[in-house]
Enzyme design. Structure first.
Site, PDB file in Angstrom:
ATOM      1  CB  CYS A   2       9.523  29.699  33.265  1.00 19.41           C
ATOM      2  SG  CYS A   2       9.938  29.468  34.524  1.00 19.41           S
ATOM      3  NE  ARG A  27      10.025  27.456  27.643  1.00 23.21           N
ATOM      4  CZ  ARG A  27      11.313  27.181  26.839  1.00 23.21           C
ATOM      5  NH1 ARG A  27      11.364  26.470  25.739  1.00 23.21           N
ATOM      6  NH2 ARG A  27      12.237  27.446  27.419  1.00 23.21           N
ATOM      7  CD1 TRP A  73       8.582  22.540  35.992  1.00 24.45           C
ATOM      8  CD2 TRP A  73      10.785  23.124  36.520  1.00 24.45           C
ATOM      9  NE1 TRP A  73       9.495  21.569  36.672  1.00 24.45           N
ATOM     10  CE2 TRP A  73      10.684  22.166  37.072  1.00 24.45           C
ATOM     11  CE3 TRP A  73      11.895  23.824  36.573  1.00 24.45           C
ATOM     12  CZ2 TRP A  73      11.686  21.122  37.348  1.00 24.45           C
ATOM     13  CZ3 TRP A  73      12.982  23.079  37.397  1.00 24.45           C
ATOM     14  CH2 TRP A  73      12.985  21.988  37.568  1.00 24.45           C
ATOM     15  N   GLY A 100      14.612  31.256  34.102  1.00 20.29           N
ATOM     16  CA  GLY A 100      16.220  31.259  34.506  1.00 20.29           C
ATOM     17  C   GLY A 100      16.229  31.420  35.865  1.00 20.29           C
ATOM     18  CE  LYS A 484       9.823   8.641  27.640  1.00 19.70           C
ATOM     19  NZ  LYS A 484      11.344   9.055  27.120  1.00 19.70           N
ATOM     20  CD  GLU A 487       9.687  11.197  30.979  1.00 18.84           C
ATOM     21  OE1 GLU A 487       9.890  12.276  31.377  1.00 18.84           O
ATOM     22  OE2 GLU A 487      10.142  10.713  29.952  1.00 18.84           O
ATOM     23  CG  HIS A 503      26.491  -8.541  39.174  1.00 21.01           C
ATOM     24  ND1 HIS A 503      27.479  -9.429  39.878  1.00 21.01           N
ATOM     25  CD2 HIS A 503      26.575  -8.490  38.060  1.00 21.01           C
ATOM     26  CE1 HIS A 503      28.034  -9.864  38.807  1.00 21.01           C
ATOM     27  NE2 HIS A 503      27.336  -9.428  37.638  1.00 21.01           N
TER      28      HIS A 503
HETATM   29  O1  M6R Z   1      15.826  18.474  25.173  1.00 23.01           O
HETATM   30  P1  M6R Z   1      16.849  17.408  25.538  1.00 23.01           P
HETATM   31  O2  M6R Z   1      16.816  16.224  24.677  1.00 23.01           O
HETATM   32  O3  M6R Z   1      18.159  17.951  25.784  1.00 23.01           O
HETATM   33  O4  M6R Z   1      16.427  16.752  27.028  1.00 23.01           O
HETATM   34  C1  M6R Z   1      17.146  16.149  27.968  1.00 23.01           C
HETATM   35  C2  M6R Z   1      16.126  15.670  28.910  1.00 23.01           C
HETATM   36  O5  M6R Z   1      15.720  16.455  29.686  1.00 23.01           O
HETATM   37  C3  M6R Z   1      14.696  14.787  28.304  1.00 23.01           C
HETATM   38  O6  M6R Z   1      15.112  13.951  27.368  1.00 23.01           O
HETATM   39  C4  M6R Z   1      14.119  14.057  29.512  1.00 23.01           C
HETATM   40  O7  M6R Z   1      14.616  13.272  30.079  1.00 23.01           O
HETATM   41  C5  M6R Z   1      12.596  13.648  28.845  1.00 23.01           C
HETATM   42  N1  M6R Z   1      11.768  14.055  29.810  1.00 23.01           N
HETATM   43  C6  M6R Z   1      12.548  12.280  28.607  1.00 23.01           C
HETATM   44  O8  M6R Z   1      11.110  11.831  28.206  1.00 23.01           O
END
Ligand code: M6R
Length: 608
Positions: A2, A27, A73, A100, A484, A487, A503
């Site tokens: 958010c 965000r 979010w 939060g 990548k 997502e 395996h």
């Molecule tokens: O801000 P951060 O590097 O701590 O974020 C960690 C993960 O949330 C972030 O890398 C997430 O996996 C991304 N969406 C990957 O592209």
């Protein structure tokens, strides 16, 4: 997650709030809303979906110079107009936005309902505004503080009241909130990107702090009313850095910014005379560094994969034993903190809750934790015992790209530094330094292949499943490539050690499941080629990222993306990851995905 905005000043508040929300949209983008103090009372407008849908709904003639905004979010409650923020109290006089999670909301809600409060949403956040209503007796600041004292969980909030049209109360506990100090105007936001087009003077709030602001002044206190002196800091990010600047998506821009970002990360940190690296900010003497017997790295997502590359480097270059652990797991398994172990918390945003809580748990047990962060002044950067900024510039796209290459840059530097304090010779240190300095040019060479990678993506985007396979230092890169792709394109992809597929995962191989192999010309090349043959003989399609002139793959791989040959195989992660980022980006484009705002995701995950 958010994003929150707040404004108090001479400008039309709605315009400032909406502009801020657009910058914070990464965000969260489930719904958005604003509330503005107009002469007739509070004007609330909210809508499910992205900010552009909200903008369509906001009348151009909306007046009022104070207001709050939110982009959501969803955690508690469905994605709909009613659950969108801001939330109002029963009288409609008080409005509040929240980022939060309030863990004890159901008990509070039950009690408030029994006292006659009527809730309109399914959110945890709405309890806060009803609590403020309950305690309000003329002072909004006091009422907010009384309400906050009852909450368990995390919050960044901003609250306003119809009877105090030029006043905002902001507070933070576990979710970021920044105050922007303008000339006769004040801003509040979850991060500086929403503010820097107006002012670069900011105050970062700490947990437990409350800010009371009007257009002319602000005051920071704690929940017990003790006044807290805060430093006004200058933000170094420029406006152009948070704009797309001619690119279609932030992700594309950020992929192409990598040569510059790596250069910035290296700049001023390599000492060719001593064949080592200098990293200011570690807050450690040479003696402290020499005493390190072990390293433990913790992080989430892409930062975790960067940490895995880091661990490989620290062991092979510096010969220091190193482990990597997901922050979400580490925190809850009562980790053993050993003497002379250095810890790293790696996070682009510096706000990832899992990583932040892992850092706190480690520190509580007496560990020294260094941060590797991008966002200056972020929670992890502030709470760690020292650390290194990656300086990759703002990363806006939800899919992390340049942060990965900048994070591993820091690990190459740190491995050089530690290695040179131990067994690494001057010549070997110098070779590493030169190789690292040459990486930006090599990455540019790969970026120049964008057209052929785009064509390749068009050929493969219709497949439903992919395997990404690498070994050694490129094994985490394979996992990053899979992350990548899944997502942003929603194609199912798994990253594995190429050796590991026999395996189990090899059972997935058929014509419909292509495998993307990473084939560096290092000591593991022949092993990887054997793994490719295992896939080939089972009818699997093969894509490969391989070094220029590697003819032995011609009869094995269906398609090859060539990368420049390196003297030192340890540096291939830089060159392996870039084609995978481009491949994922172009597959997503081909499938018509909203690349910067992938479904169900948000940029910084500030909830557990
Ligand atoms: O801000 P951060 O590097 O701590 O974020 C960690 C993960 O949330 C972030 O890398 C997430 O996996 C991304 N969406 C990957 O592209």
């Amino acid at each position: 997650m958010c994003g929150i905005t707040g404004y108090c000043g001479p400008r039309p508040a709605a315009k400032v709030l909406l502009e801020g929300l657009k910058r914070l949209e990464y965000r969260g983008y489930d719904s958005a809303g604003i509330c503005v103090a107009e002469e007739e009372g509070l004007r609330l407008i909210k809508r499910e979906g992205k900010i552009r849908r909200l903008i369509e709904k906001v009348p151009t003639n909306i007046k009022g110079n104070t207001g709050i905004g939110h982009t959501r979010w969803a955690t508690h409650g469905r994605v709909n107009d009613l659950n969108a923020h801001p939330h109002l109290d029963c009288s409609g006089n008080i409005a509040l936005v929240h980022n939060g999670i309030i863990e004890n909301y159901s008990g509070l809600k039950e009690k408030l309902e029994s006292e006659g409060h009527v809730f309109l949403s399914e959110t945890d956040s709405e309890v806060i505004v009803h609590l403020v209503e309950k305690f309000y007796q003329g002072s909004l600041e006091e009422a907010v503080k009384e309400a906050l004292a009852l909450l368990k969980g995390t919050y960044g909030i901003v609250c306003m009241h119809r009877d105090h049209p030029g006043l905002l109360i902001g507070a933070r506990n576990g979710s970021p909130l920044v105050l922007g100090v303008g000339n006769g105007e004040m801003f509040l936001a979850s991060d500086v990107t929403a503010i820097i087009s107006y002012t670069k003077a900011v105050v970062y709030l700490e947990d437990g702090e409350v800010v009371t602001l009007t257009a002319a002044e602000y005051k920071t206190t704690d929940l017990s009313d003790r006044e807290i002196e805060k430093k006004v800091e200058a933000v170094s990010w420029e406006l152009e850095e948070i704009e797309k600047g001619g690119y279609s998506f932030f992700m594309e821009k950020e992929i192409f910014e990598q040569p510059e970002a790596i250069k910035r990360g290296v700049s001023g940190r390599i000492d060719l005379e001593q064949a080592t690296a200098h990293l200011g900010g570690l807050n450690m003497s040479n003696r402290d560094l020499l005493n390190i017997e072990r390293v433990r790295i913790t992080a989430a997502g892409t930062s975790y994969y960067a940490g895995m590359v880091g661990a490989y480097l620290l062991e092979s270059v510096a010969r220091v034993p190193c482990t990597v652990e997901l922050a979400s797991e580490l925190r809850y398994r009562n980790p053993i903190v050993e003497r002379n172990t250095l810890h790293f918390a790696v996070s682009q945003s510096g706000e990832t809750a899992d990583t932040l809580y892992a850092l706190r748990e480690l520190q509580r047990k007496g560990a020294t934790v260094l941060g590797i962060c991008n966002v200056v002044g972020s929670s992890i950067a502030r709470e760690s015992d020292g650390g290194v900024y990656i300086h990759s510039g703002p990363e806006i796209a939800v899919a992390s790209t340049k942060a990965f290459t900048s994070q591993i840059t820091v690990f190459y530097l740190f491995a050089m530094l530690l290695g040179r304090m131990r067994h690494l010779s001057y010549e070997a240190g110098l070779e590493l330094a030169h190789e690292l300095q040459a990486i930006p040019t090599r990455v540019e060479q790969i970026l120049a292949k964008q057209k052929s990678i785009k064509e390749l993506a068009a050929k493969y985007a219709h497949y439903k499943n992919f395997l990404f396979l690498g070994r050694g230092i490129n094994y985490p890169v394979a996992m990053e490539g899979a992350l990548k792709l899944k997502e942003i394109s929603y194609i199912h992809a798994e990253g594995y050690s190429a050796a590991e597929i026999k395996h189990g995962p090899i059972a997935l191989i058929n014509e419909e499941t292509p495998s993307f192999f990473l084939v560096p010309d290092d000591g593991l090349k022949e092993k990887v080629i054997s793994n490719m043959k295992e896939v080939k003989s089972r009818g699997g399609r093969i894509l490969a990222v391989a070094v220029e002139g590697e003819n032995s793959l011609n009869n094995i791989a269906d398609d090859i993306i060539e990368i420049p040959k390196l003297k030192n195989g340890l540096f291939y992660p830089f060159l392996m990851v870039v084609p995978l980022q481009l491949f994922a980006y172009y597959c997503a484009l081909d499938l018509g995905r909203d690349v910067d705002h992938p479904r169900n995701l948000a940029k910084s995950v500030t909830v557990e």
